[in-house]
Design a protein around this motif. Structure first.
Motif, mmCIF file in Angstrom:
data_model
loop_
_atom_site.group_PDB
_atom_site.id
_atom_site.type_symbol
_atom_site.label_atom_id
_atom_site.label_comp_id
_atom_site.label_asym_id
_atom_site.label_seq_id
_atom_site.Cartn_x
_atom_site.Cartn_y
_atom_site.Cartn_z
ATOM 1 N N ALA A 287 39.332 45.146 36.777
ATOM 2 C CA ALA A 287 40.471 45.654 36.019
ATOM 3 C C ALA A 287 41.278 46.649 36.847
ATOM 4 O O ALA A 287 42.516 46.669 36.788
ATOM 5 C CB ALA A 287 39.986 46.298 34.722
ATOM 6 N N GLU A 288 40.606 47.445 37.648
ATOM 7 C CA GLU A 288 41.300 48.444 38.459
ATOM 8 C C GLU A 288 42.160 47.778 39.544
ATOM 9 O O GLU A 288 43.269 48.252 39.854
ATOM 10 C CB GLU A 288 40.303 49.412 39.100
ATOM 11 N N ALA A 322 38.545 31.255 35.419
ATOM 12 C CA ALA A 322 39.861 31.474 34.814
ATOM 13 C C ALA A 322 39.767 32.445 33.644
ATOM 14 O O ALA A 322 40.598 33.349 33.502
ATOM 15 C CB ALA A 322 40.451 30.140 34.361
ATOM 16 N N PHE A 323 38.721 32.282 32.812
ATOM 17 C CA PHE A 323 38.568 33.189 31.671
ATOM 18 C C PHE A 323 38.310 34.617 32.153
ATOM 19 O O PHE A 323 38.881 35.583 31.634
ATOM 20 C CB PHE A 323 37.436 32.729 30.753
ATOM 21 N N GLY A 324 37.446 34.762 33.156
ATOM 22 C CA GLY A 324 37.168 36.093 33.697
ATOM 23 C C GLY A 324 38.415 36.754 34.248
ATOM 24 O O GLY A 324 38.642 37.960 34.064
ATOM 25 N N LYS A 325 39.250 35.983 34.926
ATOM 26 C CA LYS A 325 40.488 36.527 35.477
ATOM 27 C C LYS A 325 41.448 36.934 34.355
ATOM 28 O O LYS A 325 42.150 37.953 34.468
ATOM 29 C CB LYS A 325 41.139 35.518 36.426
ATOM 30 N N MET A 326 41.482 36.160 33.267
ATOM 31 C CA MET A 326 42.324 36.553 32.134
ATOM 32 C C MET A 326 41.849 37.867 31.525
ATOM 33 O O MET A 326 42.660 38.728 31.168
ATOM 34 C CB MET A 326 42.336 35.461 31.058
ATOM 35 N N ARG A 327 40.532 38.020 31.383
ATOM 36 C CA ARG A 327 40.006 39.266 30.823
ATOM 37 C C ARG A 327 40.383 40.458 31.718
ATOM 38 O O ARG A 327 40.783 41.515 31.223
ATOM 39 C CB ARG A 327 38.473 39.197 30.686
ATOM 40 N N GLY A 332 43.102 45.335 32.973
ATOM 41 C CA GLY A 332 43.880 46.089 33.949
ATOM 42 C C GLY A 332 45.217 46.520 33.390
ATOM 43 O O GLY A 332 45.691 47.641 33.665
ATOM 44 N N THR A 333 45.830 45.650 32.601
ATOM 45 C CA THR A 333 47.102 46.007 31.968
ATOM 46 C C THR A 333 46.913 47.154 30.997
ATOM 47 O O THR A 333 47.751 48.070 30.913
ATOM 48 C CB THR A 333 47.690 44.784 31.237
ATOM 49 N N GLU A 334 45.775 47.167 30.262
ATOM 50 C CA GLU A 334 45.510 48.230 29.307
ATOM 51 C C GLU A 334 45.365 49.582 30.020
ATOM 52 O O GLU A 334 45.796 50.621 29.487
ATOM 53 C CB GLU A 334 44.255 47.904 28.493
ATOM 54 N N ILE A 335 44.779 49.577 31.211
ATOM 55 C CA ILE A 335 44.677 50.823 31.986
ATOM 56 C C ILE A 335 46.074 51.402 32.234
ATOM 57 O O ILE A 335 46.318 52.599 32.034
ATOM 58 C CB ILE A 335 43.955 50.568 33.322
ATOM 59 N N LEU A 340 50.915 54.998 31.159
ATOM 60 C CA LEU A 340 52.324 55.135 30.800
ATOM 61 C C LEU A 340 52.505 55.913 29.492
ATOM 62 O O LEU A 340 53.503 56.625 29.315
ATOM 63 C CB LEU A 340 52.963 53.749 30.678
ATOM 64 N N ALA A 341 51.527 55.780 28.592
ATOM 65 C CA ALA A 341 51.615 56.478 27.297
ATOM 66 C C ALA A 341 51.383 57.959 27.466
ATOM 67 O O ALA A 341 51.813 58.755 26.635
ATOM 68 C CB ALA A 341 50.607 55.881 26.327
#
Length: 341
Positions: A287-288, A322-327, A332-335, A340-341
């Motif tokens: 994710a990082e 593919a599923f692992g990469k989607m997760r 990573g986007t949530e980080i 940004l918040a």
């Protein structure tokens, strides 16, 4: 509205019981029909493709994506489902061209005026819309790319062919939005492959395809499937030319190519679908790693103009990868959202 919404570019791995993935991986994407790839009898094929579509949808939902595709489970390639449904294409006596990787491939031969005789992917959208409450995207091949993937034995120029293909894409897109699509994406990898030709008429053909379209439109431009076209140049040969086109979003690769994201400052009129998942490897990014790839873009574009996605289609990856990469894409986007918040 979600900050940094997440999505696939288009395709997701088809199940082994549906398509011969080994055979698929040993050839370039088919441009004519390739019925030999399917493992299911034709009488049951549509139902089997429905089931495979549901698997792709549920995987995207479980991974947490915001904008879903149908995984392109019904397609032998990103382009041939639509292109081979058009009148004017001789599939029984195909032509041939050299692919972007230098291989001779069979392509539809244009023998008379190209026309769309019926909706091609409307049922695909209707099925997807009926099976998820999230936003949905559908993809269609673009007129410039389809022009490069035919043998023109009728039109005086390829530009004339591209404009008739653009009219067909335009009619299809209007029906796809009417059927419930939130985003319709045009796939134009050959703008990058043949930039000099693209500068002559690709944007004009694209704008013809987008005439009268009200919904959210996207254009995917890439370096080719990582599994089939190795290596990446450090920059796009055709990209900023799209800034004055009518399309609303541009989908680009940045992960495998390690693209210098400063180019985004030169495309101020467009939202960007930012590819941050490397499809050349079966290694699942952390994710990082994904977060850092998103951060690379933020000095050059406001987060409100970004959608976060894979570099290209995931068609050639194993499904678990593919599923692992989607997760990882979602995590990573949530980080970055929290930062940004």
């Amino acid at each position: 509205m979600t900050t940094l919404p997440t999505s696939l570019v288009g395709s997701y791995p088809q199940p082994e019981w549906l398509i011969n993935r080994e055979m698929l991986s040993k050839r370039m994407p088919p441009r004519v029909r390739a019925g030999e790839l399917w493992r299911v009898d034709e009488s049951w094929l549509e139902l089997a493709q429905d089931d495979a579509t549901l698997l792709a949808v549920r995987d995207q939902e479980r991974a947490g994506l915001d904008i879903l595709t149908d995984g392109e489970a019904r397609r032998e390639s990103y382009s041939n489902r639509f292109a081979t449904a058009l009148d004017g294409m001789d599939l029984d006596n195909p032509g041939s061209i050299l692919s972007r990787s230098g291989q001779s491939i069979l392509v539809p031969r244009v023998t008379h005026a190209v026309q769309r005789m019926r909706p091609v992917q409307v049922r695909d959208v209707e099925f997807l819309r009926a099976n998820t409450d999230r936003k949905i995207k559908i993809t269609v091949p673009g007129p410039f790319t389809m022009t490069q993937l035919t043998q023109n034995d009728f039109y005086k120029s390829d530009e004339d062919l591209a404009f008739d293909l653009a009219a067909a894409v335009n009619a299809e897109m209007k029906d796809l939005f009417a059927a419930g699509a939130d985003v319709v994406q045009i796939d134009e990898p050959y703008m990058q492959a043949y930039p000099d030709k693209a500068r002559q008429y690709a944007v004009k053909a694209l704008n013809r395809a987008l005439e009268g379209i009200e919904g959210t439109t996207a254009l995917h431009i890439c370096f080719g499937y990582a599994a089939l076209v190795p290596g990446r140049p450090p920059a796009y040969a055709f990209l900023t030319e799209l800034n004055n086109s009518a399309v609303k979003q541009i989908s680009i690769e940045t992960a495998q190519s390690k693209l210098d994201c400063s180019i985004l400052a030169d495309i101020p009129k467009k939202d960007i679908i930012l590819g941050v998942i490397d499809l050349s490897t079966h290694e699942v990014e952390t994710a990082e790693t994904v977060a850092e790839r998103i951060r690379r873009a933020l000095p050059f574009i406001a987060p409100e103009r970004l959608v976060v996605a894979t570099d290209c289609g995931m068609k050639y990856l194993p499904r678990d990868v593919a599923f692992g990469k989607m997760r990882s894409l979602v995590e990573g986007t949530e980080i970055v959202r929290k930062e940004l918040a």
